[in-house]
Design an enzyme around this catalytic site. Sequence first.
Site, mmCIF file in Angstrom:
data_model
loop_
_atom_site.group_PDB
_atom_site.id
_atom_site.type_symbol
_atom_site.label_atom_id
_atom_site.label_comp_id
_atom_site.label_asym_id
_atom_site.label_seq_id
_atom_site.Cartn_x
_atom_site.Cartn_y
_atom_site.Cartn_z
ATOM 1 N N ALA A 89 70.075 35.769 45.467
ATOM 2 C CA ALA A 89 71.009 36.676 46.132
ATOM 3 C C ALA A 89 71.390 37.787 45.169
ATOM 4 O O ALA A 89 71.304 37.625 43.951
ATOM 5 C CB ALA A 89 72.251 35.897 46.544
ATOM 6 N N GLU B 183 64.850 29.350 47.478
ATOM 7 C CA GLU B 183 65.116 28.927 48.858
ATOM 8 C C GLU B 183 64.200 29.665 49.839
ATOM 9 O O GLU B 183 63.724 29.085 50.818
ATOM 10 C CB GLU B 183 66.586 29.176 49.210
ATOM 11 N N GLU C 298 72.374 28.504 40.626
ATOM 12 C CA GLU C 298 73.671 28.923 41.174
ATOM 13 C C GLU C 298 74.864 28.321 40.443
ATOM 14 O O GLU C 298 75.913 28.946 40.304
ATOM 15 C CB GLU C 298 73.762 28.557 42.666
ATOM 16 N N GLY D 33 68.377 32.029 45.791
ATOM 17 C CA GLY D 33 67.895 32.366 47.130
ATOM 18 C C GLY D 33 66.397 32.658 47.156
ATOM 19 O O GLY D 33 65.747 32.519 48.200
HETATM 20 N N1 CAA Z 1 71.132 40.034 41.631
HETATM 21 C C1 CAA Z 1 71.314 41.330 41.277
HETATM 22 N N2 CAA Z 1 70.613 41.944 40.306
HETATM 23 C C2 CAA Z 1 69.696 41.194 39.646
HETATM 24 C C3 CAA Z 1 69.453 39.849 39.952
HETATM 25 C C4 CAA Z 1 70.223 39.268 41.002
HETATM 26 N N3 CAA Z 1 70.060 37.997 41.409
HETATM 27 N N4 CAA Z 1 68.502 39.388 39.135
HETATM 28 C C5 CAA Z 1 68.145 40.412 38.336
HETATM 29 N N5 CAA Z 1 68.877 41.512 38.641
HETATM 30 C C6 CAA Z 1 68.821 42.830 38.019
HETATM 31 C C7 CAA Z 1 69.477 42.818 36.650
HETATM 32 O O1 CAA Z 1 70.864 42.915 36.748
HETATM 33 C C8 CAA Z 1 68.821 44.007 36.007
HETATM 34 O O2 CAA Z 1 69.448 45.157 36.491
HETATM 35 P P1 CAA Z 1 69.806 46.401 35.471
HETATM 36 O O3 CAA Z 1 68.471 46.935 35.055
HETATM 37 O O4 CAA Z 1 70.588 47.326 36.333
HETATM 38 O O5 CAA Z 1 70.564 45.800 34.332
HETATM 39 C C9 CAA Z 1 67.394 43.979 36.577
HETATM 40 O O6 CAA Z 1 67.467 43.193 37.761
HETATM 41 C C10 CAA Z 1 66.409 43.316 35.650
HETATM 42 O O7 CAA Z 1 66.939 42.050 35.298
HETATM 43 P P2 CAA Z 1 66.870 41.477 33.792
HETATM 44 O O8 CAA Z 1 66.994 42.589 32.814
HETATM 45 O O9 CAA Z 1 67.826 40.351 33.714
HETATM 46 O O10 CAA Z 1 65.359 40.975 33.805
HETATM 47 P P3 CAA Z 1 64.698 39.789 32.985
HETATM 48 O O11 CAA Z 1 63.241 39.855 33.312
HETATM 49 O O12 CAA Z 1 65.126 39.785 31.579
HETATM 50 O O13 CAA Z 1 65.327 38.434 33.660
HETATM 51 C C11 CAA Z 1 65.923 36.983 35.483
HETATM 52 C C12 CAA Z 1 65.009 38.114 34.978
HETATM 53 C C13 CAA Z 1 65.662 35.693 34.690
HETATM 54 C C14 CAA Z 1 65.554 36.781 36.962
HETATM 55 C C15 CAA Z 1 67.412 37.389 35.309
HETATM 56 O O14 CAA Z 1 67.585 38.691 35.830
HETATM 57 C C16 CAA Z 1 68.370 36.472 36.036
HETATM 58 O O15 CAA Z 1 68.730 35.422 35.520
HETATM 59 N N6 CAA Z 1 68.799 36.859 37.275
HETATM 60 C C17 CAA Z 1 69.769 36.093 38.028
HETATM 61 C C18 CAA Z 1 69.146 34.863 38.656
HETATM 62 C C19 CAA Z 1 70.189 34.072 39.438
HETATM 63 O O16 CAA Z 1 71.203 33.622 38.922
HETATM 64 N N7 CAA Z 1 69.931 33.863 40.753
HETATM 65 C C20 CAA Z 1 70.817 33.157 41.655
HETATM 66 C C21 CAA Z 1 71.668 34.127 42.423
HETATM 67 S S1 CAA Z 1 72.856 33.302 43.473
HETATM 68 C C22 CAA Z 1 71.935 32.815 44.808
HETATM 69 O O17 CAA Z 1 70.793 33.146 44.979
HETATM 70 C C23 CAA Z 1 72.616 31.878 45.802
HETATM 71 C C24 CAA Z 1 73.033 32.485 47.052
HETATM 72 O O18 CAA Z 1 72.234 32.706 47.960
HETATM 73 C C25 CAA Z 1 74.456 32.743 47.280
#
Ligand code: CAA
Length: 256
Positions: free
Chosen positions: A64, A110, A130, A107
């Site tokens: 998400a 999922e 999450e 997500g």
């Molecule tokens: N939401 C919004 N933006 C995201 C994102 C997310 N889930 N994942 C990555 N991005 C964005 C980052 O903020 C970054 O943006 P900026 O360039 O503006 O800073 C860009 O994408 C690139 O991300 P990274 O620099 O972090 O890239 P990376 O390759 O080093 O890492 C990653 C990739 C491991 C996926 C890392 O971005 C990460 O951990 N993302 C979050 C993953 C997460 O926690 N997902 C669960 C979300 S909650 C959910 O899904 C449940 C629900 O339905 C409610």
Amino acid sequence: MKPVIVEYPAEHVALLRLNRPEARNALSTELRVELRDQFNRLSEDSSIRAIVITGDMRAFAAGADIKGMVDIGAAEMMARNDEKNWAAIRNCPKPVIAAVDGYALGGGCELAMHADIIIAGEAAIFGQPEVRLGIMPGAGGTQRLARAIGKYRAMLMLLTAGTLTAQEAFAAGLVSKVVDGDGAVAEALSVAGTIAAMPPLAVAEIKQVLLAGMETNLETALMLERRAAYLLFETDDKRAAMTAFVNKNKPSFTGS
Ligand code: CAA
């Protein structure tokens, strides 16, 4: 930039590419609604017999959109009615194949688990992180993961925000097949092409019975299977397929 790109790479096959590379294909509201609209449309389109969904090499989808969730509460989450978006995918009668490269997190994992078949590139990473954000999966992440890989591996992943590599996910039963390098989309399209060449009503019944049967007891599931198996004996495609086998020629199927 469109959040989902739709392509038709082969006869009867649609390919949906998530297209927010700058956000690792995070599932924004706009992307989810577009995905819902595409699935609703493709579900109704009788020329489409298999759907492949993919992201890019860095991410299938990183979950998400966290940036859009920082300040929202439960009422806003309910009002978004995301369930309507997931239901369009869950209720799609056509086989859905996820081609997963890079991160499939939250997500995104999922979403992959909404597919009927998951083809993973060797560098794919699966996880439900999450808990780290003080929330939990809300689109099947606890339930589908536990059903796919069992309670003990699922608990470990969910409670520690742990991840699985493609090979680990395959060994655990979360992935149908692992492919070298960047070959996941090509392999998914090849599988989709094989399915699209099969009699569509048989394909639809197999998908429906397998999924419905997983939700009920074995006796009821076997009854569902028998009924669907008998029903298929009434179809034109069954006659065409068996006659072609006997005559040693190639049948073509109409989905009737
Ligand atoms: N939401 C919004 N933006 C995201 C994102 C997310 N889930 N994942 C990555 N991005 C964005 C980052 O903020 C970054 O943006 P900026 O360039 O503006 O800073 C860009 O994408 C690139 O991300 P990274 O620099 O972090 O890239 P990376 O390759 O080093 O890492 C990653 C990739 C491991 C996926 C890392 O971005 C990460 O951990 N993302 C979050 C993953 C997460 O926690 N997902 C669960 C979300 S909650 C959910 O899904 C449940 C629900 O339905 C409610």
